[in-house]
Design an enzyme around this catalytic site. Structure first.
Site, mmCIF file in Angstrom:
data_model
loop_
_atom_site.group_PDB
_atom_site.id
_atom_site.type_symbol
_atom_site.label_atom_id
_atom_site.label_comp_id
_atom_site.label_asym_id
_atom_site.label_seq_id
_atom_site.Cartn_x
_atom_site.Cartn_y
_atom_site.Cartn_z
ATOM 1 N N SER A 8 0.877 -1.156 0.154
ATOM 2 C CA SER A 8 0.154 0.043 -0.134
ATOM 3 C C SER A 8 0.917 1.374 -0.048
ATOM 4 O O SER A 8 1.645 1.459 0.989
ATOM 5 C CB SER A 8 -1.041 0.077 1.164
ATOM 6 O OG SER A 8 -1.693 1.308 1.298
ATOM 7 N N HIS A 59 -1.325 -1.316 -4.283
ATOM 8 C CA HIS A 59 -2.284 -0.894 -3.574
ATOM 9 C C HIS A 59 -2.429 0.391 -3.405
ATOM 10 O O HIS A 59 -1.543 1.096 -2.790
ATOM 11 C CB HIS A 59 -2.567 -1.656 -2.287
ATOM 12 C CG HIS A 59 -3.805 -1.595 -1.482
ATOM 13 N ND1 HIS A 59 -4.813 -2.501 -1.812
ATOM 14 C CD2 HIS A 59 -4.282 -0.905 -0.566
ATOM 15 C CE1 HIS A 59 -6.091 -2.303 -1.119
ATOM 16 N NE2 HIS A 59 -5.488 -1.121 -0.155
ATOM 17 N N ASP A 116 -5.206 3.369 -1.914
ATOM 18 C CA ASP A 116 -5.830 3.783 -0.917
ATOM 19 C C ASP A 116 -6.460 5.374 -1.323
ATOM 20 O O ASP A 116 -6.064 6.217 -1.098
ATOM 21 C CB ASP A 116 -5.472 3.599 0.412
ATOM 22 C CG ASP A 116 -5.114 2.329 0.985
ATOM 23 O OD1 ASP A 116 -6.069 1.389 0.973
ATOM 24 O OD2 ASP A 116 -3.998 2.029 1.478
ATOM 25 N N MET A 156 -9.308 7.910 -0.382
ATOM 26 C CA MET A 156 -10.118 8.074 0.813
ATOM 27 C C MET A 156 -10.623 9.640 0.713
ATOM 28 O O MET A 156 -9.883 10.379 0.037
ATOM 29 C CB MET A 156 -9.331 8.222 2.161
ATOM 30 C CG MET A 156 -8.613 6.981 2.431
ATOM 31 S SD MET A 156 -7.633 6.912 4.089
ATOM 32 C CE MET A 156 -6.773 5.383 3.960
ATOM 33 N N HIS A 200 -8.565 0.714 -3.940
ATOM 34 C CA HIS A 200 -9.413 0.553 -2.877
ATOM 35 C C HIS A 200 -10.007 1.612 -2.405
ATOM 36 O O HIS A 200 -9.590 2.853 -1.865
ATOM 37 C CB HIS A 200 -8.521 -0.130 -1.675
ATOM 38 C CG HIS A 200 -9.359 -0.174 -0.417
ATOM 39 N ND1 HIS A 200 -8.698 -0.423 0.704
ATOM 40 C CD2 HIS A 200 -10.359 -0.258 -0.434
ATOM 41 C CE1 HIS A 200 -9.611 -0.487 1.772
ATOM 42 N NE2 HIS A 200 -10.754 -0.541 1.180
ATOM 43 N N MET A 210 -12.067 3.929 -0.825
ATOM 44 C CA MET A 210 -12.945 4.158 0.783
ATOM 45 C C MET A 210 -13.504 5.666 0.547
ATOM 46 O O MET A 210 -13.157 6.747 1.170
ATOM 47 C CB MET A 210 -11.817 4.281 1.792
ATOM 48 C CG MET A 210 -11.269 2.919 2.308
ATOM 49 S SD MET A 210 -9.738 2.808 3.158
ATOM 50 C CE MET A 210 -8.771 3.077 1.640
ATOM 51 N N MET A 257 -11.380 -6.114 5.726
ATOM 52 C CA MET A 257 -10.624 -5.177 6.432
ATOM 53 C C MET A 257 -10.344 -5.934 7.618
ATOM 54 O O MET A 257 -11.147 -6.425 8.240
ATOM 55 C CB MET A 257 -11.338 -4.004 6.625
ATOM 56 C CG MET A 257 -11.594 -3.086 5.236
ATOM 57 S SD MET A 257 -10.190 -2.816 4.336
ATOM 58 C CE MET A 257 -9.319 -1.534 5.602
ATOM 59 N N ASP A 304 -6.635 -6.826 4.385
ATOM 60 C CA ASP A 304 -5.812 -5.196 4.615
ATOM 61 C C ASP A 304 -5.996 -4.636 5.956
ATOM 62 O O ASP A 304 -7.047 -4.381 6.524
ATOM 63 C CB ASP A 304 -6.719 -4.514 3.414
ATOM 64 C CG ASP A 304 -6.203 -2.902 3.313
ATOM 65 O OD1 ASP A 304 -5.158 -2.949 4.029
ATOM 66 O OD2 ASP A 304 -6.802 -2.300 2.513
HETATM 67 C C1 DX5 Z 1 -6.358 1.579 5.585
HETATM 68 C C2 DX5 Z 1 -6.037 1.075 4.271
HETATM 69 C C3 DX5 Z 1 -4.673 0.141 4.342
HETATM 70 C C4 DX5 Z 1 -3.600 0.681 4.999
HETATM 71 C C5 DX5 Z 1 -2.902 -0.428 5.335
HETATM 72 O O1 DX5 Z 1 -7.615 1.898 5.791
HETATM 73 O O2 DX5 Z 1 -6.832 0.565 3.404
HETATM 74 O O3 DX5 Z 1 -4.550 -0.296 2.726
HETATM 75 O O4 DX5 Z 1 -2.663 1.267 3.970
HETATM 76 O O5 DX5 Z 1 -1.602 -0.135 6.195
HETATM 77 P P1 DX5 Z 1 -1.087 -1.182 6.989
HETATM 78 O O6 DX5 Z 1 -0.436 -2.299 6.302
HETATM 79 O O7 DX5 Z 1 0.121 0.069 7.736
HETATM 80 O O8 DX5 Z 1 -1.994 -1.590 8.074
HETATM 81 ZN ZN ZN Z 2 -6.563 -0.298 1.532
#
Ligand code: DX5
Ligand code: ZN
Length: 221
Positions: A8, A32, A34, A36, A65, A67, A136, A174
């Site tokens: 990620s 990956h 993220d 948000m 991903h 969110m 998750m 994740d």
């Molecule tokens: C959290 C993200 C993850 C995050 C994971 O909401 O969806 O992808 O980057 O990070 P680690 O591996 O540090 O928990």
């Molecule tokens: Zn993620």
């Protein structure tokens, strides 16, 4: 079950994304990403313009991903922008079947994500519409959180449901995946592992990916 690792970039240096992607290009399977929106989760990261640029700059396929609120409106555009996989949250999607089909029709793999408190059985009927189920293992929003062991029974249940429906759906986890936790998740049946801080917090991100993969392989066999 082939083990895949998806680092990620949330834990990478955002000013050097192309270099950070290149650091794992020879060892990881996916990158990956993220997304948000500060509404679905209390954090704001990046959106379509950066995904479009990253797709040109990075060799690895992008595992986006989302969110965000209203993923039905936005998800197809991420597929159109060239993401290899686009995952929407069940808690946010108003028409998940339509949205998953639109992602596929744009040529990407369609993913469905469930937060820790969301039961997987409610989505069993949707598995034929899904290429990857994301469970998750932290509350979404931030990297570096502690892995929630309370999700392990749901990983086992999801593996049963997937195997019962033909077995072709990938099962991604994740949140909090590290050399301390990846074995538990792999034993429970996960086969795609997102890791942010465990990869980009390491001195050698590529070696960290290799080590995680080896641990997961051993635990899953
Ligand atoms: C959290 C993200 C993850 C995050 C994971 O909401 O969806 O992808 O980057 O990070 P680690 O591996 O540090 O928990
Ligand atoms: Zn993620």
């Amino acid at each position: 079950m082939a083990i895949q690792i998806s680092p990620s970039i949330l834990s990478a240096d955002f000013a050097r994304l192309a270099d950070e992607a290149a650091a794992v290009a020879g060892s990881a399977d996916w990158l990956h990403v993220d997304v948000m929106d500060n509404h679905f989760v209390p954090n704001l990261t990046l959106g379509l313009p950066i995904v479009e640029s990253l797709r040109k700059a990075a060799d690895l396929p992008l595992d986006c991903h989302l969110m965000i609120e209203d993923p039905d409106r936005w998800a197809p555009a991420y597929a159109e922008a060239g993401a290899g996989s686009v995952t929407v949250h069940a808690e946010a999607a108003r028409a998940p079947v339509r949205t998953l089909r639109e992602i596929r029709s744009q040529g990407a793999r369609a993913g469905l994500a469930l937060n820790p408190a969301t039961r997987v059985d409610a989505y069993a009927d949707l598995l034929p519409e899904v290429d990857m189920l994301l469970l998750m293992t932290v509350e979404p929003g931030f990297g570096g959180q502690k892995f929630l062991d309370l999700v392990l029974p749901k990983i086992r249940r999801a593996r049963e449901l997937i195997d019962g429906s033909g077995g072709s759906v990938w099962l991604q986890v994740d949140g909090g995946i590290s050399n301390d936790t990846i074995e538990r998740a792999a034993e429970a049946g996960a086969d795609v592992f997102v890791a942010g801080s465990a990869v980009y917090g390491a001195d050698d991100p590529a070696a960290a990916v290799d080590a995680l993969r080896e641990q997961a392989r051993t635990a899953a066999s």
